[in-house]
Design a protein around this motif. Structure first.
Motif, PDB file in Angstrom:
ATOM      1  N   PHE B  38     -24.245 -11.183  -2.330  1.00 43.37           N
ATOM      2  CA  PHE B  38     -22.720 -11.567  -1.921  1.00 43.37           C
ATOM      3  C   PHE B  38     -21.874 -10.828  -2.540  1.00 43.37           C
ATOM      4  CE2 PHE B  38     -24.217 -15.812  -0.925  1.00 43.37           C
ATOM      5  CZ  PHE B  38     -23.050 -16.031  -0.171  1.00 43.37           C
ATOM      6  N   GLN B  39     -22.595  -9.151  -3.126  1.00 47.36           N
ATOM      7  CA  GLN B  39     -21.864  -8.299  -3.792  1.00 47.36           C
ATOM      8  C   GLN B  39     -20.826  -7.832  -3.147  1.00 47.36           C
ATOM      9  OE1 GLN B  39     -23.706  -6.660  -5.922  1.00 47.36           O
ATOM     10  NE2 GLN B  39     -21.716  -5.244  -6.748  1.00 47.36           N
ATOM     11  N   SER B  40     -20.769  -8.439  -2.201  1.00 47.29           N
ATOM     12  CA  SER B  40     -18.473  -7.954  -1.541  1.00 47.29           C
ATOM     13  C   SER B  40     -17.741  -9.131  -2.283  1.00 47.29           C
ATOM     14  CB  SER B  40     -19.215  -7.901  -0.389  1.00 47.29           C
ATOM     15  OG  SER B  40     -19.950  -9.074   0.376  1.00 47.29           O
ATOM     16  N   PHE B  41     -18.456 -10.527  -2.670  1.00 46.65           N
ATOM     17  CA  PHE B  41     -17.727 -10.755  -3.486  1.00 46.65           C
ATOM     18  C   PHE B  41     -17.295 -10.599  -5.310  1.00 46.65           C
ATOM     19  CE2 PHE B  41     -17.133 -15.286  -5.528  1.00 46.65           C
ATOM     20  CZ  PHE B  41     -16.153 -15.806  -5.730  1.00 46.65           C
ATOM     21  N   PHE B  42     -17.964 -10.139  -5.296  1.00 47.17           N
ATOM     22  CA  PHE B  42     -18.571  -9.884  -6.845  1.00 47.17           C
ATOM     23  C   PHE B  42     -17.526  -8.648  -6.577  1.00 47.17           C
ATOM     24  CE2 PHE B  42     -23.293 -11.327  -6.530  1.00 47.17           C
ATOM     25  CZ  PHE B  42     -22.702 -12.063  -7.300  1.00 47.17           C
ATOM     26  N   ASP B  43     -17.918  -7.265  -5.891  1.00 45.55           N
ATOM     27  CA  ASP B  43     -16.209  -6.249  -6.138  1.00 45.55           C
ATOM     28  C   ASP B  43     -15.641  -6.838  -5.812  1.00 45.55           C
ATOM     29  OD1 ASP B  43     -18.345  -5.098  -5.932  1.00 45.55           O
ATOM     30  OD2 ASP B  43     -19.014  -4.589  -3.844  1.00 45.55           O
ATOM     31  N   PHE B  44     -15.285  -7.963  -4.581  1.00 45.78           N
ATOM     32  CA  PHE B  44     -13.768  -8.012  -3.954  1.00 45.78           C
ATOM     33  C   PHE B  44     -12.713  -9.286  -5.756  1.00 45.78           C
ATOM     34  CE2 PHE B  44     -11.132 -11.994  -2.782  1.00 45.78           C
ATOM     35  CZ  PHE B  44     -10.326 -11.294  -2.721  1.00 45.78           C
ATOM     36  N   VAL B  45     -13.744 -10.101  -6.260  1.00 44.97           N
ATOM     37  CA  VAL B  45     -13.474  -9.908  -7.289  1.00 44.97           C
ATOM     38  C   VAL B  45     -13.161  -9.491  -8.639  1.00 44.97           C
ATOM     39  CG1 VAL B  45     -13.867 -12.235  -9.494  1.00 44.97           C
ATOM     40  CG2 VAL B  45     -14.788 -12.430  -7.081  1.00 44.97           C
ATOM     41  N   LYS B  46     -13.987  -8.131  -8.893  1.00 40.71           N
ATOM     42  CA  LYS B  46     -14.068  -7.672  -9.831  1.00 40.71           C
ATOM     43  C   LYS B  46     -12.249  -6.817  -9.323  1.00 40.71           C
ATOM     44  CE  LYS B  46     -15.980  -3.726 -10.182  1.00 40.71           C
ATOM     45  NZ  LYS B  46     -17.714  -2.914 -10.314  1.00 40.71           N
ATOM     46  N   LEU B  47     -11.971  -6.135  -8.286  1.00 39.37           N
ATOM     47  CA  LEU B  47     -10.671  -5.936  -8.115  1.00 39.37           C
ATOM     48  C   LEU B  47     -10.233  -6.509  -8.556  1.00 39.37           C
ATOM     49  CD1 LEU B  47     -11.538  -3.953  -4.652  1.00 39.37           C
ATOM     50  CD2 LEU B  47     -10.894  -3.131  -6.929  1.00 39.37           C
ATOM     51  N   LEU B  48      -9.838  -7.840  -8.383  1.00 38.37           N
ATOM     52  CA  LEU B  48      -8.821  -8.814  -8.644  1.00 38.37           C
ATOM     53  C   LEU B  48      -8.210  -8.395  -9.381  1.00 38.37           C
ATOM     54  CD1 LEU B  48      -9.042 -12.120  -6.177  1.00 38.37           C
ATOM     55  CD2 LEU B  48      -7.624  -9.857  -5.692  1.00 38.37           C
ATOM     56  N   LYS B  49      -9.321  -8.522 -10.761  1.00 37.36           N
ATOM     57  CA  LYS B  49      -9.358  -8.105 -12.166  1.00 37.36           C
ATOM     58  C   LYS B  49      -8.602  -6.727 -12.811  1.00 37.36           C
ATOM     59  CE  LYS B  49     -12.251 -11.464 -13.918  1.00 37.36           C
ATOM     60  NZ  LYS B  49     -14.482 -12.097 -13.383  1.00 37.36           N
ATOM     61  N   LYS B  50      -8.808  -5.752 -11.865  1.00 38.48           N
ATOM     62  CA  LYS B  50      -7.880  -4.535 -11.965  1.00 38.48           C
ATOM     63  C   LYS B  50      -6.481  -4.608 -12.255  1.00 38.48           C
ATOM     64  CE  LYS B  50     -12.060  -1.628 -11.783  1.00 38.48           C
ATOM     65  NZ  LYS B  50     -12.546  -0.729 -11.504  1.00 38.48           N
ATOM     66  N   GLY B  51      -6.188  -3.037 -12.349  1.00 37.58           N
ATOM     67  CA  GLY B  51      -4.427  -3.033 -12.772  1.00 37.58           C
ATOM     68  C   GLY B  51      -4.714  -2.124 -10.953  1.00 37.58           C
ATOM     69  N   GLN B  52      -3.500  -1.180 -10.826  1.00 34.73           N
ATOM     70  CA  GLN B  52      -3.223  -0.219 -10.760  1.00 34.73           C
ATOM     71  C   GLN B  52      -2.636   1.098 -10.277  1.00 34.73           C
ATOM     72  OE1 GLN B  52      -0.744  -2.537  -7.956  1.00 34.73           O
ATOM     73  NE2 GLN B  52      -2.301  -3.263  -6.142  1.00 34.73           N
ATOM     74  N   VAL B  53      -3.196   1.775  -9.675  1.00 36.57           N
ATOM     75  CA  VAL B  53      -2.459   3.413  -9.766  1.00 36.57           C
ATOM     76  C   VAL B  53      -1.680   3.049  -8.401  1.00 36.57           C
ATOM     77  CG1 VAL B  53      -3.137   5.265  -9.810  1.00 36.57           C
ATOM     78  CG2 VAL B  53      -4.518   4.172 -10.713  1.00 36.57           C
ATOM     79  N   ILE B  54       0.017   3.364  -8.420  1.00 39.65           N
ATOM     80  CA  ILE B  54       0.589   3.426  -7.047  1.00 39.65           C
ATOM     81  C   ILE B  54       1.361   5.120  -7.242  1.00 39.65           C
ATOM     82  CG2 ILE B  54       2.509   2.955  -6.322  1.00 39.65           C
ATOM     83  CD1 ILE B  54       2.249   0.318  -8.561  1.00 39.65           C
ATOM     84  N   SER B  55       0.718   5.673  -6.074  1.00 41.07           N
ATOM     85  CA  SER B  55       1.407   6.833  -6.185  1.00 41.07           C
ATOM     86  C   SER B  55       3.240   6.737  -5.814  1.00 41.07           C
ATOM     87  CB  SER B  55       1.514   7.229  -4.283  1.00 41.07           C
ATOM     88  OG  SER B  55       1.938   9.029  -3.938  1.00 41.07           O
ATOM     89  N   LYS B  56       3.340   8.025  -6.933  1.00 43.35           N
ATOM     90  CA  LYS B  56       4.890   7.717  -7.074  1.00 43.35           C
ATOM     91  C   LYS B  56       5.663   8.277  -5.507  1.00 43.35           C
ATOM     92  CE  LYS B  56       4.350  12.121  -9.207  1.00 43.35           C
ATOM     93  NZ  LYS B  56       4.459  13.372  -9.949  1.00 43.35           N
ATOM     94  N   ASN B  57       4.774   8.976  -4.674  1.00 42.40           N
ATOM     95  CA  ASN B  57       5.892   8.950  -3.386  1.00 42.40           C
ATOM     96  C   ASN B  57       5.863   7.825  -3.376  1.00 42.40           C
ATOM     97  OD1 ASN B  57       5.687  11.348  -3.774  1.00 42.40           O
ATOM     98  ND2 ASN B  57       4.017  12.041  -2.867  1.00 42.40           N
ATOM     99  N   SER B  58       5.532   6.601  -3.077  1.00 43.19           N
ATOM    100  CA  SER B  58       5.410   5.637  -2.266  1.00 43.19           C
ATOM    101  C   SER B  58       6.259   4.791  -2.211  1.00 43.19           C
ATOM    102  CB  SER B  58       4.267   4.227  -2.525  1.00 43.19           C
ATOM    103  OG  SER B  58       3.954   4.445  -3.449  1.00 43.19           O
ATOM    104  N   SER B  59       6.868   3.732  -1.718  1.00 42.72           N
ATOM    105  CA  SER B  59       7.988   2.527  -1.673  1.00 42.72           C
ATOM    106  C   SER B  59       7.259   1.281  -1.712  1.00 42.72           C
ATOM    107  CB  SER B  59       8.939   2.769  -0.349  1.00 42.72           C
ATOM    108  OG  SER B  59       8.109   2.666   0.161  1.00 42.72           O
ATOM    109  N   LEU B  60       8.240   0.444  -1.469  1.00 43.48           N
ATOM    110  CA  LEU B  60       7.892  -1.294  -1.311  1.00 43.48           C
ATOM    111  C   LEU B  60       6.993  -1.477   0.027  1.00 43.48           C
ATOM    112  CD1 LEU B  60       8.992  -3.937  -2.549  1.00 43.48           C
ATOM    113  CD2 LEU B  60      10.055  -3.972  -0.491  1.00 43.48           C
ATOM    114  N   ILE B  61       6.775  -0.608   0.359  1.00 42.69           N
ATOM    115  CA  ILE B  61       6.153  -1.012   1.765  1.00 42.69           C
ATOM    116  C   ILE B  61       4.428  -0.814   1.539  1.00 42.69           C
ATOM    117  CG2 ILE B  61       4.930   0.043   4.493  1.00 42.69           C
ATOM    118  CD1 ILE B  61       8.067  -1.034   4.249  1.00 42.69           C
ATOM    119  N   PHE B  62       4.615   0.627   0.440  1.00 41.51           N
ATOM    120  CA  PHE B  62       2.745   0.203  -0.260  1.00 41.51           C
ATOM    121  C   PHE B  62       2.506  -1.312  -0.595  1.00 41.51           C
ATOM    122  CE2 PHE B  62       0.195   2.204  -3.200  1.00 41.51           C
ATOM    123  CZ  PHE B  62      -0.595   2.834  -2.016  1.00 41.51           C
TER     124      PHE B  62
END
Lengths: 469, 307, 662, 214
Positions: B38-62
């Motif tokens: 179930f490693q993928s599940f753990f990864d998923f949960v871990k990702l949900l807990k993280k913050g985000q890095v967003i590209s400066k160029n991107s817009s709402l669509i991203f």
């Protein structure tokens, strides 16, 4: 007796003008003549009457008379500004006015005459009178054009005279060249001579009318003449010769030789279309282009007559519409020439931006000539197409539409190129006077009215003409 | 009702198991022990807990794209029949909306990839767009050809049509299974079309599109693509499954087939190498010929009197 | 019926008055008059759709026309409603556009007057019942659209486009008039009703005439092989014009086709397949070429070809239903076609409005030179995105609904147990879905290159959002997109009523009708779920992210540290994987100056894509025509003696014939 | 009597042969004059058939205009412009002669061939005048000098006049009048034109007049 004024007035007024030689007077007298002319014709249209044995208003020529009256009225208005502005000497100015009035008079003679000989004389007279007008600019080109004009037309007219001689040989028993007498005694006419006579008259008057293959003077003369005169030539002179052809056509019809006549008319009509199409696509001089367009339209008229049936109606409608449209076109060409000082299509762009009203007149005249509604050429061409299919001439239909499409392409290419695009830098924004827009606007308005709703009196007039044929 | 409940259960939770199985099989071929199932599940949960890095160029669509992708896949999963041929929404022509909803997700994925203004994501986007353009018509043609066989035009009806009654059916089923496998491989970007494990951007398709996503958004996208695997596998499973089985047998067989598919994917990914990029369209176009074959066989069998 | 004409008159007055007033006042006059006029005009057609009873109006005109009868039946009413509604949005948009023009001190050159003529002629065309009036209005429509295309053009080549347009319209007119005249010669009258008998009696003639009509209308409606004119014409017009043309005027061609089908009543199988085939062809052709356009206007117009193809597919399958006498198929086919007409005019308006905003502000038309606009024109970008999704026929928006109905017609068509139609339907499904996915390639490319990422060139001035008058119509259209997408069943019931008029059987089995309404309810349900769950999950996502750190950083560039605007993926490279697959069939010209020498200075790469039909058929044909005409150009040599010789030869030949024949 | 008639007609026709043979423009004009005189003779022979007023007109036209005034006028133009010969026609003169002969023969042939159609005129009138018309056409087409064209046109008019003489008895006088007017004014204007053209273009050659073309 009222018709007499039409003939007496120009003689008196030109004598008068010749002695006084005043520019204002020239313009005013010409305008008065045209106004009188118009009012008399309006009177005649509703109350036809006979002047003498030789001149008469009948149901056929009344249409031609009406066209001429309206046309020369408009062109007289145009002349007001055209002549005062251009730098011509008083002598030329006077001669122009005199010859213009004589031209109208001779045209009236063609239209009203009831006798083949007289008709012929008047047609020859117009050739001689217009000679001066075509050579009005007195340049090398205009001289060449007028030389070709007079020579080719004279030979054509001589051939027509041969035709008239043949006719009189053929109707030996009748011994008269009055239309009425010939129509009454059509049974006595020898068909062989009649056919020959028709051929010669068709070629002779056809030369004057501008039917291919004897059209060749037309582009030269139309392009070199001053614009109002080109308008007159195209709108009135060609019609006059057509009337001559119609007169003999009726004889053919009475004698049951109309199949022969129609085939000849169709051949010449289609040749005219072909010639017009092949030159319009490559031409670089817009006045010549308009001249070729006249050849095309004369071809269409001939085709209409050649088809018979509704085609006859269409031909008359086309005749009326073409005269007014082409006059408006040529007069606008005069404006363009006046503003840009060149006849070369390539050197002119952005009329709309230079002189907006001229631009609109130019493009609307174009639409009128290619037969888009609400202009009446649409109806006449539609009726001709209809007649082609009704008589099961699918091949003719196809050739006709292909040639017309090519012509539209050729005309449109030049016209639109001139109208749109950037303004020419070195040409200052030119404001013409009111008078050089009025006649075209008038013609176009009349055309739109006819195109949307043919008035009853006109409809009856055309029908009477068709029936009298 | 119970089927519908089971469907939702499978749809939401089976994907992690599915990926686990694949990974385990790959580990087995590689001689490794492998990660937890179930490693993928753990990864998923871990990702949900993280913050985000967003590209400066991107817009709402991203930012909305991962959500849209997840929603479309789930919605598609609700339309596709799973346990005992049952799907949650069933009506005439439902397979059309299935295809179009997936396309909607793809639409936004492409936009999001282009939104970062990175040339690598653009590459992936353009490939994704082209390859899916090739498979979508085939998917519909095959389904509607089968539907033609039995006048059924709903997903359920179409998938129950083919039974192993006669030789023609078996032939058709095997052709369809091949076709849908290719569709699945292409849609989910597995080997040999794409390799989810490499990180050589120039040759990738799906992974390269999501280079810039991070945190919960990346989790959504990964989760969505796991679900997509299940959704497409269950079509294959239902093609193979015989109809009119008892409920429990059907359920077990269905799950078994899913697991088998996972094993098969694992095996393929271990044995085969990724195709060269130029060969990929040819591989995908293979299904066009299969579709035409299916269509002609069906036409022949109906109008040639073989039915 | 009087109120209808009064409405038209009021609209007309508004446009006429626009000639006489100054630029600033006239736009409001037009707005005011057209609002009143359109409200008056639209009342009766809506009533017709609701009640199903058609209205008549007769007018006795002079000779060549005769009795001019106007009738608003269901089909006409449908089109009038579309023209009035979408047309009104167009008017509003154009007025907003003119307002911007006034700011820039550019004269509108009586643009509004011709606009009004075009508008009225379209409304009158769809309700006339007389062939001559139809043709006259047809030409007036062509004429006025010519003016609105060319008048405000800044393009230097605009005259060439104008003439191409005129010729195309003329050819269309020739086909139509030929067919109408043949009909009239058989029936003895130019009224539409009299044509029915001709169609009924002579199958062979019907087929030929139908093909003539089809070509005539197809030129207007931009079906693929007959579309050659518009890639040359459209780039010169501004988008307000194009949106009217593309979203409404080309539908008049479809109207003509539908009207002829109504008259034919029972089309033969041959022509039904003909229509289906041409439509599918034009779908594929349109979308493939739209991908490769560099000019964004042409991109959208080629996409119109595709959409017209979809409409045509609906019509074709409907006709097949008529010829196989299957009510359900023809009902669904025609309903799908009509629905798509409505939808296409809605979303195409949005797209063209959006493009208009972009071009107005950036003054770029080349797709490769745009980019990054979403940060500058936020509203436009969102509305445009909705248009894009809708035109790709993706749920939950309206484009999907009509395509779904057409798919359903095809799926039902499969059920007719006939070899040909089943193959045809299945392949049509394949083609439709193929072009659907190509549309996705195309529109993702379009949207992402225009709006997303960074600008590819440096814009002249600061880009701002356009004025409110230009946005309002977009909002209105987006409302329709959403409404139809989410609740298709309401509109569908009206549209089935219209499509029923194509069938001689006027009662549909209630069962199947209810089935379809249920079907659409399902779709509506799924769409709503889709929207709701999206919003929910997005909300959850935002809640999750609420207290998390969010960094703004530059795009990950795989370690490559150069930053340049040109490093972004371009439109051409975006489609090149697809182009690679089909480049054998397309007349491509690749311009490639290789870098030379040890220290290469300048190199160049470019691709020019030509329209297949234009390049291989139209151009050679027109060249051949000109060559043919050139054969006669030695006639006018300037030598007078030669002129006389022509006359002499003609005379001589004629004399020989006369004397010889006797 | 008939023979004399035919002789005169044939003489007129044959004079065209001479025209097509010679280079000298003076000779053209002389032929024109001779033709006028021959017309006069024909009219004299026809004296009994034509009414008196018409007869006088015809006498004046042929004897004074055709025989004297026009030739004199034309030769005046020649002298004024220093033209005396036609150089380099488009086709050599010996071909012209052959063609003219053939055309003349064709004229005879037509007269013979369509003999039964002639109820009221002499067949030879028709044939010869046709041949004259065609011959003058050929002269116009093959020669290059503008003045030659004018003269050719006069020959054309003569051919037509010959034809019209055949029915002179029936033709109303007004037509003759018109014809007279036409010839007079025509020549007058053509003459003036030749002067004008020569002053504008330096050389009276048709090659100079081909600037207007497409």
């Amino acid at each position: 007796m009222i018709i007499a004024i039409l003939f007496i007035f120009p003689i008196l007024s030109s004598a008068f003008l010749f002695f006084f030689k005043n520019k204002q007077l020239n313009v005013v007298l010409t305008a008065i003549y045209s106004l009188i002319y118009l009012s008399i014709v309006m009177f005649l249209v509703f109350k036809p009457q006979q002047f003498t044995e030789f001149l008469k208003v009948d149901s056929l020529n009344v249409i031609f008379l009406l066209i001429l009256a309206i046309l020369q009225f408009g062109i007289s208005i145009y002349n007001i500004d055209f002549l005062t502005h251009s730098q011509v000497s008083i002598r030329d100015h006077t001669l122009y006015s005199i010859f213009y009035q004589f031209f109208v008079m001779a045209m009236t003679g063609i239209i009203l005459s009831t006798h083949f000989g007289l008709l012929w004389v008047f047609i020859e007279a117009t050739t001689l009178i217009t000679l001066y007008l075509i050579n009005f600019n007195k340049t090398k080109e205009s001289l060449e054009a007028s030389w070709k004009y007079i020579f080719i037309c004279s030979i054509g007219i001589s051939l027509a005279f041969v035709g008239i001689i043949f006719l009189s040989i053929g109707n030996f028993n009748i011994n008269s060249l009055f239309f009425e007498d010939i129509y009454k005694n059509y049974k006595n006419i020898n068909p062989f001579w009649l056919k020959l006579s028709f051929l010669f008259i068709l070629i002779g008057f056809g030369t004057k009318m501008g039917l291919a293959p004897v059209h060749s003077w037309l582009p030269d003369a139309h392009s070199e003449a001053p614009s109002p005169i080109s308008a007159m030539l195209s709108g009135a002179l060609l019609n006059g010769s057509f009337l001559g052809i119609l007169r003999i056509f009726k004889v053919m019809r009475l004698c049951n030789l109309d199949v022969f006549a129609k085939i000849l008319l169709l051949i010449m009509g289609f040749l005219s279309l072909l010639v017009a199409a092949s030159f319009i696509v490559k031409i670089t001089n817009y006045k010549r282009m308009l001249a070729y367009s006249s050849i095309e339209n004369m071809g269409i008229i001939a085709i209409g007559i050649g088809l018979g049936g509704v085609g006859l109606y269409a031909s008359f409608l086309h005749l009326i519409s073409h005269s007014l449209t082409k006059a408006s076109f040529f007069l606008t060409a005069g404006n363009v020439l006046h503003t840009f000082h060149t006849k070369e299509t390539n050197k002119i762009t952005g009329i709309l931006k230079t002189d907006r009203y001229t631009g609109f007149l130019w493009i609307f005249s174009f639409f009128a000539i290619i037969g888009l509604p609400p202009f009446p050429i649409f109806i006449s061409e539609f009726l001709i197409l209809k007649e082609m299919i009704f008589t099961k001439n699918i091949i003719l239909f196809i050739i006709f539409v292909i040639l017309l499409t090519i012509i539209i392409f050729g005309l449109g290419k030049s016209v639109l190129k001139m109208v749109f695009g950037e303004k020419n830098e070195h040409i200052e924004k030119y404001k013409n006077s009111f008078w050089v827009y009025l006649p075209q606007t008038l013609f176009l308005i009349i055309l739109v009215i006819i195109g949307l709703y043919i008035p009853n009196f006109l409809h009856k007039m055309i029908e009477n003409a068709v029936n009298s044929l | 009702m119970i089927e519908k409940f089971l469907n939702i259960l499978i749809l939401f939770f089976f994907p992690f198991l599915f990926i686990g199985i694949i990974n385990r099989v790959k580990a087995f071929w590689g001689g490794r022990k492998g990660q937890p199932i179930f490693q993928s599940f753990f990864d998923f949960v871990k990702l949900l807990k993280k913050g985000q890095v967003i590209s400066k160029n991107s817009s709402l669509i991203f930012q909305i794209t991962p959500t849209i992708y997840l929603v479309t896949v789930i919605l598609a999963g609700l339309i596709v029949p799973m346990v005992n041929y049952q799907n949650i929404f069933s009506f005439d022509g439902d397979f059309l909306i299935f295809a179009y909803i997936l396309a909607f997700g793809r639409f936004f994925m492409i936009l999001s990839a282009m939104d970062t203004s990175s040339s690598f994501s653009g590459m992936g986007a353009s490939r994704e767009a082209t390859y899916s353009a090739l498979i979508e018509p085939v998917f519909l043609v095959i389904l509607s050809s089968i539907g033609f066989l039995s006048d059924q035009i709903s997903f359920k009806g179409i998938l129950t049509t083919l039974q192993q009654n006669n030789i023609i059916s078996v032939l058709l089923i095997s052709l369809c299974v091949v076709a849908f496998s290719i569709i699945m491989i292409t849609e989910c970007k597995r080997v040999p079309v794409d390799d989810p494990n490499t990180h050589l951007e120039l040759t990738m398709i799906h992974e390269v599109m999501i280079l810039d996503n991070s945190g919960p958004d990346l989790g959504f996208i990964l989760y969505g693509s796991y679900i997509k695997l299940i959704v497409l596998s269950s079509i294959i499973a239902n093609l193979i499954l015989p109809a009119n089985l008892a409920f429990w047998i059907a359920l077990c067989l269905f799950l078994l087939i899913l697991i088998l598919i996972a094993v098969a994917i694992g095996c393929i990914e271990s044995i085969f190498a990724r195709l060269r990029l130029i060969r990929v369209p040819q591989f995908i176009l293979l299904i066009t010929s299969i579709a035409i074959l299916v269509l002609s066989i069906i036409q022949f069998s109906i109008f040639g009197g073989l039915k | 019926m009087e109120i209808f004409f009064i409405g038209l008159l009021i609209i007309f007055c508004g446009f006429i008055l626009s000639i006489f007033f100054s630029e600033k006042i006239k736009i409001y006059i037009v707005l005011f008059f057209s609002l009143i006029g359109i409200v008056l005009t639209i009342i009766l057609p809506i009533n017709v759709i609701l009640s199903g009873k058609s209205l008549n109006f007769n007018l006795n005109l002079n000779y060549p026309i005769g009795l001019a009868s106007f009738e608003i039946d269901l089909l006409s009413a449908f089109f009038i409603v579309i023209i009035c509604m979408i047309g009104f949005f167009n008017i509003v948009y154009n007025i907003g556009y003119l307002k911007e023009m006034i700011k820039k001190n550019i004269s509108s050159q009586n643009y509004l007057f011709f606009y009004g003529i075009l508008y009225l002629s379209m409304i009158l065309i769809v309700c006339t019942k007389n062939a001559i009036i139809f043709l006259i209005l047809w030409e007036i429509m062509a004429l006025s659209s010519f003016f609105i295309i060319t008048l405000n053009s800044e393009n230097k080549k605009s005259y060439m486009s104008g003439i191409v347009y005129l010729i195309a319209m003329h050819i269309s007119f020739i086909f139509l008039s030929g067919a109408f005249i043949v009909l009239a010669s058989k029936s003895g009258s130019f009224s539409f009703d009299s044509f029915k008998n001709v169609f009924k009696n002579d199958q062979f003639l019907t087929n030929i005439l139908f093909i003539l009509f089809f070509i005539g209308f197809a030129i207007k409606a931009e079906f693929a092989p007959f579309h050659y004119w518009f890639p040359k014409v459209y780039p010169i017009a501004h988008c307000g014009t194009l949106s009217l043309i593309s979203s409404i005027m080309i539908k008049i061609g479809i109207y003509g086709l539908l009207r002829i089908i109504l008259l034919v009543q029972m089309p033969s199988i041959f022509i039904s397949y003909f229509v289906l085939f041409i439509s599918l062809f034009s779908c594929g052709y349109g979308i493939i070429y739209s991908l490769m356009q560099k000019n964004i206007k042409n991109f959208l117009t080629y996409s119109s070809v595709e959409n017209i193809g979809i409409i045509g597919t609906g019509i074709g399958i409907g006709m097949l239903g008529l010829s196989y006498q299957n009510t359900i198929i023809s009902l669904l086919g025609f309903a799908g076609a009509l629905f798509h007409i409505l939808n296409h005019s809605i979303f195409k308006s949005i797209l063209f409005f959006g493009l208009g905003n972009i071009i107005l502000k950036t003054e770029h038309e080349e797709i490769e030179s745009l980019g990054g606009l979403t940060k500058k024109m936020r509203t436009t970008s969102i509305l445009f995105l909705i248009g894009c999704i809708s035109v790709c026929a993706l749920p939950p928006f309206n484009g999907f609904i009509s395509e779904f109905i057409i798919y359903n017609a095809l799926l039902n068509g499969m059920k007719i147990n006939q070899n040909l139609i089943s193959i045809a339907s299945i392949l049509s499904i394949g083609v439709l879905s193929f072009i659907g996915s190509l549309a996705i390639i195309g529109f993702t490319m379009l949207y992402s290159v225009i709006f997303l990422g960074n600008p590819r060139t440096i814009y002249k001035e600061e880009i701002k959002e356009v004025n409110i008058l230009m946005l309002v119509p977009m909002f209105a259209n987006v409302f329709f997109v959403l409404f139809i997408g989410l609740f298709p069943q309401f509109v569908f019931s009206f549209i089935t009523r219209i499509s029923l008029s194509f069938m001689s059987v006027h009662s549909l089995p209630l069962m199947s009708y209810a089935n379809f309404v249920n079907l659409l309810k399902n779709i509506s349900f799924i769409n709503i779920i889709f929207l709701v769950s999206f919003l929910a999950i997005f909300l959850i996502r935002n809640i999750i992210l609420l207290n998390k750190p969010i960094y703004k950083y530059k795009t990950w560039d795989c370690g490559y540290q150069g930053t340049s605007l040109k490093l972004q993926y371009t439109a051409f490279s975006f489609i090149s994987p697809f182009l690679e697959l089909i480049k054998q069939f397309i007349p491509l010209k690749i311009i490639f100056d290789k870098p030379k020498g040890l220290f290469p200075k300048q190199s160049n790469f470019g691709v020019r894509i030509r329209d297949f039909f234009d390049y291989y058929i139209v151009r050679p044909f027109s060249k051949f025509m000109l060559f043919l005409m050139n054969l006669f150009s030695w006639i006018q040599t300037g030598n007078m003696q030669l002129y006389l010789l022509y006359g002499l030869i003609f005379l001589f030949v004629a004399i020989v014939v006369i004397v010889g024949v006797k | 009597m008939i023979d004399l008639f035919n002789l005169l007609i044939i003489l007129i026709g044959s004079s065209m042969l001479y025209v097509s043979f010679t280079y000298r423009l003076e000779e053209y004009i002389k032929t024109l004059s001779i033709q006028g005189f021959l017309f006069f003779l024909i009219i004299l022979l026809d004296f009994d058939k034509i009414e008196i007023l018409n007869f006088i007109f015809l006498i004046i036209e042929t004897l004074i205009f055709k025989t004297i005034i026009i030739p004199v006028f034309l030769s005046k133009i020649l002298r004024k412009n220093h033209i005396n010969r036609e150089i380099e026609p488009y086709i050599p003169n010996y071909y012209s002669v052959i063609i003219a002969t053939l055309v003349l023969a064709f004229g005879f042939f037509i007269s013979y061939w369509s003999n039964d159609e002639f109820q009221n005129i002499r067949p030879l009138f028709f044939g010869i005048s046709i041949s004259i018309i065609i011959n003058s056409f050929i002269i116009i087409i093959t020669r290059k000098k503008i003045i030659t064209h004018v003269i050719g046109y006069m020959f054309l008019e003569n051919g037509i006049f010959l034809l019209s003489l055949s029915i002179a008895a029936e033709m109303p006088i007004i037509v003759n009048l018109g014809m007279l007017l036409d010839i007079f004014v025509g020549i007058f204007l053509l003459g003036i034109f030749v002067n004008k053209i020569s002053s504008t273009f330096e050389e009276l050659n048709i090659d100079k007049l081909t600037t207007l073309k497409d």
